[in-house]
Enzyme design. Sequence first.
Site, PDB file in Angstrom:
ATOM      1  N   SER A  40       0.875  -1.181   0.000  1.00  0.00           N
ATOM      2  CA  SER A  40       0.000   0.000   0.000  1.00  0.00           C
ATOM      3  C   SER A  40       0.908   1.226   0.000  1.00  0.00           C
ATOM      4  O   SER A  40       1.077   1.912   0.993  1.00  0.00           O
ATOM      5  CB  SER A  40      -0.909  -0.002   1.225  1.00  0.00           C
ATOM      6  OG  SER A  40      -0.173   0.079   2.419  1.00  0.00           O
ATOM      7  N   HIS A 152      -3.472  -6.031   2.747  1.00  0.00           N
ATOM      8  CA  HIS A 152      -2.526  -7.028   3.244  1.00  0.00           C
ATOM      9  C   HIS A 152      -3.129  -8.413   3.505  1.00  0.00           C
ATOM     10  O   HIS A 152      -2.405  -9.346   3.825  1.00  0.00           O
ATOM     11  CB  HIS A 152      -1.863  -6.549   4.550  1.00  0.00           C
ATOM     12  CG  HIS A 152      -0.919  -5.410   4.325  1.00  0.00           C
ATOM     13  ND1 HIS A 152      -0.354  -4.706   5.351  1.00  0.00           N
ATOM     14  CD2 HIS A 152      -0.443  -4.848   3.188  1.00  0.00           C
ATOM     15  CE1 HIS A 152       0.437  -3.761   4.867  1.00  0.00           C
ATOM     16  NE2 HIS A 152       0.385  -3.820   3.556  1.00  0.00           N
ATOM     17  N   GLN A 160      -6.268  -1.369   7.441  1.00  0.00           N
ATOM     18  CA  GLN A 160      -5.185  -2.302   7.130  1.00  0.00           C
ATOM     19  C   GLN A 160      -4.586  -3.010   8.346  1.00  0.00           C
ATOM     20  O   GLN A 160      -4.199  -4.169   8.268  1.00  0.00           O
ATOM     21  CB  GLN A 160      -4.103  -1.527   6.385  1.00  0.00           C
ATOM     22  CG  GLN A 160      -2.921  -2.314   5.927  1.00  0.00           C
ATOM     23  CD  GLN A 160      -1.968  -1.437   5.124  1.00  0.00           C
ATOM     24  OE1 GLN A 160      -2.222  -1.145   3.975  1.00  0.00           O
ATOM     25  NE2 GLN A 160      -0.884  -1.009   5.743  1.00  0.00           N
ATOM     26  N   GLU A 202       1.933  -9.480   7.239  1.00  0.00           N
ATOM     27  CA  GLU A 202       2.755  -9.024   8.363  1.00  0.00           C
ATOM     28  C   GLU A 202       2.611  -9.931   9.584  1.00  0.00           C
ATOM     29  O   GLU A 202       2.947  -9.546  10.703  1.00  0.00           O
ATOM     30  CB  GLU A 202       2.414  -7.570   8.687  1.00  0.00           C
ATOM     31  CG  GLU A 202       2.734  -6.677   7.485  1.00  0.00           C
ATOM     32  CD  GLU A 202       2.577  -5.189   7.740  1.00  0.00           C
ATOM     33  OE1 GLU A 202       2.002  -4.813   8.788  1.00  0.00           O
ATOM     34  OE2 GLU A 202       3.041  -4.407   6.900  1.00  0.00           O
ATOM     35  N   ASP A 255      -3.689   1.312  11.710  1.00  0.00           N
ATOM     36  CA  ASP A 255      -3.297   1.968  10.457  1.00  0.00           C
ATOM     37  C   ASP A 255      -4.468   1.801   9.504  1.00  0.00           C
ATOM     38  O   ASP A 255      -4.721   0.694   9.023  1.00  0.00           O
ATOM     39  CB  ASP A 255      -2.022   1.337   9.872  1.00  0.00           C
ATOM     40  CG  ASP A 255      -1.594   2.003   8.561  1.00  0.00           C
ATOM     41  OD1 ASP A 255      -2.256   2.974   8.144  1.00  0.00           O
ATOM     42  OD2 ASP A 255      -0.589   1.553   7.973  1.00  0.00           O
ATOM     43  N   ASP A 332       1.912   8.433   7.186  1.00  0.00           N
ATOM     44  CA  ASP A 332       2.775   7.473   6.480  1.00  0.00           C
ATOM     45  C   ASP A 332       2.761   7.828   4.989  1.00  0.00           C
ATOM     46  O   ASP A 332       3.636   8.548   4.506  1.00  0.00           O
ATOM     47  CB  ASP A 332       2.265   6.053   6.748  1.00  0.00           C
ATOM     48  CG  ASP A 332       2.917   4.996   5.865  1.00  0.00           C
ATOM     49  OD1 ASP A 332       3.950   5.273   5.247  1.00  0.00           O
ATOM     50  OD2 ASP A 332       2.381   3.862   5.783  1.00  0.00           O
ATOM     51  N   HIS A 385       8.775  -1.230   9.335  1.00  0.00           N
ATOM     52  CA  HIS A 385       9.049  -2.210   8.274  1.00  0.00           C
ATOM     53  C   HIS A 385       8.182  -1.905   7.056  1.00  0.00           C
ATOM     54  O   HIS A 385       7.424  -0.936   7.064  1.00  0.00           O
ATOM     55  CB  HIS A 385       8.726  -3.617   8.795  1.00  0.00           C
ATOM     56  CG  HIS A 385       7.258  -3.812   9.109  1.00  0.00           C
ATOM     57  ND1 HIS A 385       6.684  -5.042   9.300  1.00  0.00           N
ATOM     58  CD2 HIS A 385       6.234  -2.913   9.261  1.00  0.00           C
ATOM     59  CE1 HIS A 385       5.395  -4.896   9.546  1.00  0.00           C
ATOM     60  NE2 HIS A 385       5.098  -3.635   9.536  1.00  0.00           N
ATOM     61  N   ARG A 386       8.244  -2.759   6.020  1.00  0.00           N
ATOM     62  CA  ARG A 386       7.283  -2.754   4.930  1.00  0.00           C
ATOM     63  C   ARG A 386       6.540  -4.088   4.952  1.00  0.00           C
ATOM     64  O   ARG A 386       6.974  -5.045   5.591  1.00  0.00           O
ATOM     65  CB  ARG A 386       7.973  -2.607   3.562  1.00  0.00           C
ATOM     66  CG  ARG A 386       8.756  -1.351   3.340  1.00  0.00           C
ATOM     67  CD  ARG A 386       7.999  -0.066   3.613  1.00  0.00           C
ATOM     68  NE  ARG A 386       6.754   0.127   2.903  1.00  0.00           N
ATOM     69  CZ  ARG A 386       6.536   1.038   1.949  1.00  0.00           C
ATOM     70  NH1 ARG A 386       7.529   1.809   1.563  1.00  0.00           N
ATOM     71  NH2 ARG A 386       5.353   1.196   1.398  1.00  0.00           N
ATOM     72  N   SER A 387       5.436  -4.168   4.206  1.00  0.00           N
ATOM     73  CA  SER A 387       4.711  -5.446   4.199  1.00  0.00           C
ATOM     74  C   SER A 387       5.535  -6.539   3.504  1.00  0.00           C
ATOM     75  O   SER A 387       5.426  -7.717   3.825  1.00  0.00           O
ATOM     76  CB  SER A 387       3.343  -5.286   3.557  1.00  0.00           C
ATOM     77  OG  SER A 387       3.444  -4.643   2.309  1.00  0.00           O
TER      78      SER A 387
END
Length: 448
Positions: A40, A152, A160, A202, A255, A332, A385-387
């Site tokens: 995303s 996700h 999310q 995640e 988020d 973000d 982090h990132r997904s």
Amino acid sequence: KIVKVLGRQILDSRGTPTVEVELWTEFGGHGIAKVPSGASTGANEALELRDGGKAYDGKGVTKAVANVNDKIAPLVIGMEVRDQLSIDQAMIDLDGTEFKKNLGANAMLGVSLAAAKAAADEMEMPLYAYLGGPGAHQLPVPMLNVINGGEHADSAVDFQEFMIMPVGAPTFSEAVRWSSETFHMLKSLLKAKGDITAVGDEGGFAPNFKWAYKEETAAAFKAKMPVEVALDLLEEAVQKAGYKLGKEGFMFAMDAAASELYFDDKKYHFKKLEKILGTEFSMTSEELNTFYEKLVNNYPIVSIEDAFAETDWDGFVKFNQEIGKNVQNVGDDLYTTNPKFIREGIHLDATNSVLIKLNQIGTLSETIEAIQMTQKNNWTAVVSHRSGETEDTTIADLSVAFNAGQIKTGSMSRSDRIAKYNRLLEIEDELGSNAVYLGAKTFYNLQW
Ligand code: PGA
Ligand code: ZN
């Protein structure tokens, strides 16, 4: 001095190609960095260079790897490895575009981080101490994303991420224990309700909540939104695991990743509910604001990220004025870790916190600038982090180096997430009695 740089293509936690860079220095320093990848993504993120074509469905990164080996390596070989600013600036100059469209942010970040790690290695220092100096001693409060939705996971929730924060724990290792126990309790609860216990990108659960609705109608969803079902479940899991709700125990963070829900009609669409119902189910910016106020009044929510879409600055400003004193309001997609946009947010007083993702901006130096700009303005910085992740643990060290106070790095499952928690446990151990875990005090800019 840097003597050798080598890029290669590896895979991330989704099995999608990403960039790895190894870098060596003349006195035996060695650094290896693996670049993460989002799903995303914010519209203003620096470019993640992908090959296109047939291989890996167009997602190969051989062009970015070639940029590392053929263009960046000759540029940085011979440079002083500790001169991070010059290394990053040389890459920025060579690229020559605002969003790193020539070399690719994935190529540049790999080299930037590998250089920092090689420098730390050459000096025989852990990365957090090399980057942060003797003042780096604060372990972050984790935001653990235990229920995954949105882009996700194929769950029933349009927001999310639903995260638990062990703000009442006395130490980081206790925070990990509390969180692990609560995660496993949540799994038992889902199992008992006959829901799915498979996990999303995640490592959080991706429930369908079929048990929560007698009939799947608009009226039923309005009476209790799946978002509220998720928060009810978190409360139940925390309490059944034996912990308190609130400052002495767990607080919650969300988020919304609301950019993914916002369309040309300037409304926020709950797409998963619309799919079930076959009709529109949406909220205006004002209605969404009112919905958040209701949630904050009913649940121990301490932080909401991307509450509005990246283009809906008015939504953020209004929300910040109304409840920004009591809730951490994190940008973000809104900022994409870019000092230029963070400056704009500070000017407008749009949020009170910034999510920090290295690969959104593409170099370590610019990421540090983003963290320091945020902190100087008495806002909080949440390292993230990132997904799509790897076993690389740089963000754990980064959070300690700058005493960021918070880290968002997924749930209590999947090695790509656990690697960061394990690294923080090592750092806590190494710091010994100097380690500090601020818990609820990390939200020093909120009035409770
Ligand atoms: P992403 O999600 O890495 O897919 O962008 C993480 C987030 O939105 O915070
Ligand atoms: Zn986000």
